[in-house]
Design a protein around this motif. Structure first.
Motif, short mmCIF file in Angstrom:
data_model
loop_
_atom_site.label_atom_id
_atom_site.label_comp_id
_atom_site.label_asym_id
_atom_site.label_seq_id
_atom_site.Cartn_x
_atom_site.Cartn_y
_atom_site.Cartn_z
N HIS A 258 53.79 5.04 40.84
CA HIS A 258 54.19 4.34 39.61
C HIS A 258 53.11 4.39 38.53
N LYS A 259 51.92 4.83 38.86
CA LYS A 259 50.78 4.69 37.92
C LYS A 259 50.99 5.41 36.57
N GLN B 293 45.25 7.40 43.21
CA GLN B 293 46.54 7.48 42.51
C GLN B 293 46.36 7.22 41.01
N SER C 265 45.73 -1.46 36.48
CA SER C 265 46.47 -2.61 36.99
C SER C 265 45.97 -3.87 36.30
N GLY D 42 48.00 -4.93 44.83
CA GLY D 42 46.56 -4.67 44.77
C GLY D 42 46.04 -5.48 43.59
N GLY D 43 46.39 -5.00 42.39
CA GLY D 43 46.14 -5.77 41.17
C GLY D 43 47.43 -6.38 40.64
N GLY D 44 48.56 -5.96 41.19
CA GLY D 44 49.83 -6.61 40.87
C GLY D 44 50.78 -5.80 39.99
N SER D 45 50.47 -4.51 39.72
CA SER D 45 51.27 -3.83 38.68
C SER D 45 52.62 -3.30 39.18
N ASN D 46 52.68 -2.73 40.39
CA ASN D 46 54.00 -2.20 40.80
C ASN D 46 54.94 -3.33 41.17
N GLY E 178 44.07 1.21 47.22
CA GLY E 178 44.52 0.58 45.98
C GLY E 178 44.75 -0.92 46.13
N LEU E 179 44.62 -1.44 47.33
CA LEU E 179 44.82 -2.89 47.53
C LEU E 179 43.49 -3.60 47.77
N GLU F 115 49.48 1.91 50.47
CA GLU F 115 49.70 0.63 49.79
C GLU F 115 51.14 0.15 50.01
N SER G 170 56.27 2.26 45.95
CA SER G 170 55.49 2.62 44.75
C SER G 170 54.92 4.03 44.78
C1 LIG Z 1 51.04 3.86 45.37
C2 LIG Z 1 50.31 2.61 45.02
N1 LIG Z 1 50.93 1.44 45.19
C3 LIG Z 1 50.33 0.27 44.89
C4 LIG Z 1 49.04 0.23 44.41
C5 LIG Z 1 48.42 -1.10 44.13
O1 LIG Z 1 48.25 -1.37 42.78
P1 LIG Z 1 49.20 -2.36 42.00
O2 LIG Z 1 49.15 -3.68 42.72
O3 LIG Z 1 48.61 -2.45 40.65
O4 LIG Z 1 50.56 -1.77 41.99
C6 LIG Z 1 48.34 1.42 44.20
C7 LIG Z 1 46.98 1.40 43.66
O5 LIG Z 1 46.25 2.31 43.64
C8 LIG Z 1 48.99 2.64 44.52
O6 LIG Z 1 48.37 3.80 44.36
#
Ligand SMILES: Cc1ncc(COP(=O)(O)O)c(C=O)c1O
Length: 452
Positions: free
Chosen positions: A110-111, A138, A228, A263-267, A336-337, A383, A412
């Motif tokens: 999703h990034k 990612q 994120s 992780g930071g909450g974006s997806n 990423g978490l 993640e 994600s």
């Molecule tokens: C595939 C994927 N999912 C989830 C995350 C976690 O980040 P976020 O909570 O911002 O979605 C990452 C972070 O690198 C990621 O690569």
């Protein structure tokens, strides 16, 4: 009984959704670390272009997606919504399970939903180069891709543990023309300080953020990009949920449970926020659940306090669930978490009782992800194994209770460049880490006290 629920390109959302005007209580301000007073747009100007700063503090409900960004989104968006028939058969009903699959983007997650607009607004403002950090690789891949499209240079600081685990993510980042350094590095003052104190550190997202922020703050033509946590990042990700609302409507379904890894909450936010709008308006009432690793449990075991977004104390103070900015997590595979904090908006929504959270161990998430791969085909990134596992646990609980639940989760990204993690799991080498309370207490003792 469709398997892929597909929106045509003509249905690509034209606007991102900003939840701030719909919240029952406004989110706390972002504070200057020196004065503890709210920061203004000028304080953020060394790091971000004004268009993104204005989105960070926006109060409009909908913000138009520029046509240049939509053109790039069309390379992979709208993304498919899947009905998980194989998984439903495996679990044996009665839950109906859907997942939004963000792994179809060029870099596999999703990034790029936010990397593309961030690169676009920086290029529009005449910025020459972006500096950033990456955990799993990612985000670094996504920003490198977006910078290539908009003619920007890109410099990526990759957490050392992931840099060593994932050589192919490095190659992807370099293929898109970006440069990459393991973090901590000897290229920044802060990186040199960390290396001098702890030469064997696996690194952390907090440390890598400090390095990238330092590069942006000390070079006029360089700005910083974060993958994120910040409001504008979560805003860009809402394309996921806006599409999912339409797709669920196409099959006349309303989710009872919405799940995303955090992780930071974006997806999680990207999928959840548009549904939260519907929930706050009283039109639907799903449970919305964040899933985090037990090794980095900010939402489930952290404190809701003002803290720095980075380890080197260079960012403003934001109110969030935090394990303390000095936190250096164990090298679990979901790179990423491994972050000490949580997006202020997600934290605020948990405080308001709109969302809830759980923590899972990686041996369980990989076990479930392997079962998922064997019936659905897709190998989840480390993640989203957390989201997959929680969705499966929820379906199993529904089966026990005989409840006909509709479960929607965000897948994600795929795990094609994370196969060392699967190898470790299949070889029985994965271990679980419970983040010790002592470590949380020690890190929290260093968090500044802000009078509220
Ligand atoms: C595939 C994927 N999912 C989830 C995350 C976690 O980040 P976020 O909570 O911002 O979605 C990452 C972070 O690198 C990621 O690569």
């Amino acid at each position: 009984m469709a398997t892929k629920i597909i929106l045509p390109e003509s249905e690509l959302p034209t606007h991102w959704y900003n939840i701030v005007p719909d919240l029952p209580a406004p989110p706390p301000p972002v504070l200057h670390p020196g004065t503890h007073q709210p920061v203004g747009p000028d304080d953020l100007a060394p790091l971000f272009p004004m268009d993104l700063i204005l989105q960070e503090v926006a109060t409009d409900r909908f913000i138009e997606i520029p046509e240049e960004v939509r053109e790039v989104y069309r390379l992979w968006r709208p993304t498919p919504l899947y009905r998980a028939h194989g998984l439903e058969r495996l679990i044996g009903g009665p839950a109906r399970i859907y997942y939004k699959y963000e792994g179809v983007s060029p870099v596999g997650s999703h990034k790029p939903n936010t990397a593309v607009p961030q690169a676009y607004y920086n290029a529009k403002a005449g910025v020459k180069k972006l500096a950033t950090e990456t955990g799993a690789g990612q985000w670094g891949s996504a920003l490198a891709f977006a910078c290539a499209l908009f003619g920007l240079e890109c410099e990526v600081y990759m957490v050392r543990a992931s840099y060593d685990q994932k050589p192919y993510r490095r190659a992807i980042i370099e293929t898109y023309g970006a440069t990459i350094h393991p973090s901590p590095s000897d290229r920044t003052q802060y990186g040199r300080k960390v290396l001098a104190e702890t030469p064997d550190t696996p690194g952390s997202l907090g440390i890598a953020i400090s390095e990238a922020v330092e590069v942006a703050a000390t070079n006029d033509d360089v700005k910083y990009a974060l993958g994120s946590v910040l409001n504008h990042v979560l805003l860009h990700q809402t394309v996921i949920g806006e599409e999912a609302i339409k797709q669920m409507a196409m099959v006349e379904e309303t989710p009872d449970v919405i799940i995303g890894c955090t992780g930071g909450g974006s997806n999680f936010s990207g999928l959840m926020l548009p549904f939260a709008r519907e929930k706050l308006a009283g039109r639907i009432d799903p449970v919305m659940r964040a899933v985090e690793p037990a090794a980095a449990p900010s939402l489930t075991r952290g404190s809701y306090q003002f803290d720095f977004g980075d380890t080197g104390q260079m960012t403003p103070l934001v109110k969030m669930y935090t394990l303390g900015h000095p936190f250096v997590p164990e090298p679990i595979h979901a790179g990423g978490l491994r972050y000490h904090g949580m997006a202020p908006l997600v934290s605020h929504l948990q405080e308001l009782g709109v969302i809830e959270s759980v923590a899972l161990h990686q041996t369980e998430t990989f076990e479930k992800a392997v079962q998922f791969a064997r019936v659905e085909g897709i190998i989840p990134g480390p993640e989203p194994t957390h989201a997959v596992a929680e969705a499966m646990l929820e379906a199993e609980r529904a089966k026990e209770a005989g409840e006909e639940k509709v479960i929607l989760f965000n897948l994600s990204g795929h795990g094609h460049f994370d196969m060392t993690a699967y190898q470790a799991h299949l070889g029985g080498e994965l271990v679980d880490y419970e983040h010790p309370q002592q470590a949380i207490d020690a890190a929290m003792a260093k968090v500044p006290v802000v009078a509220e």
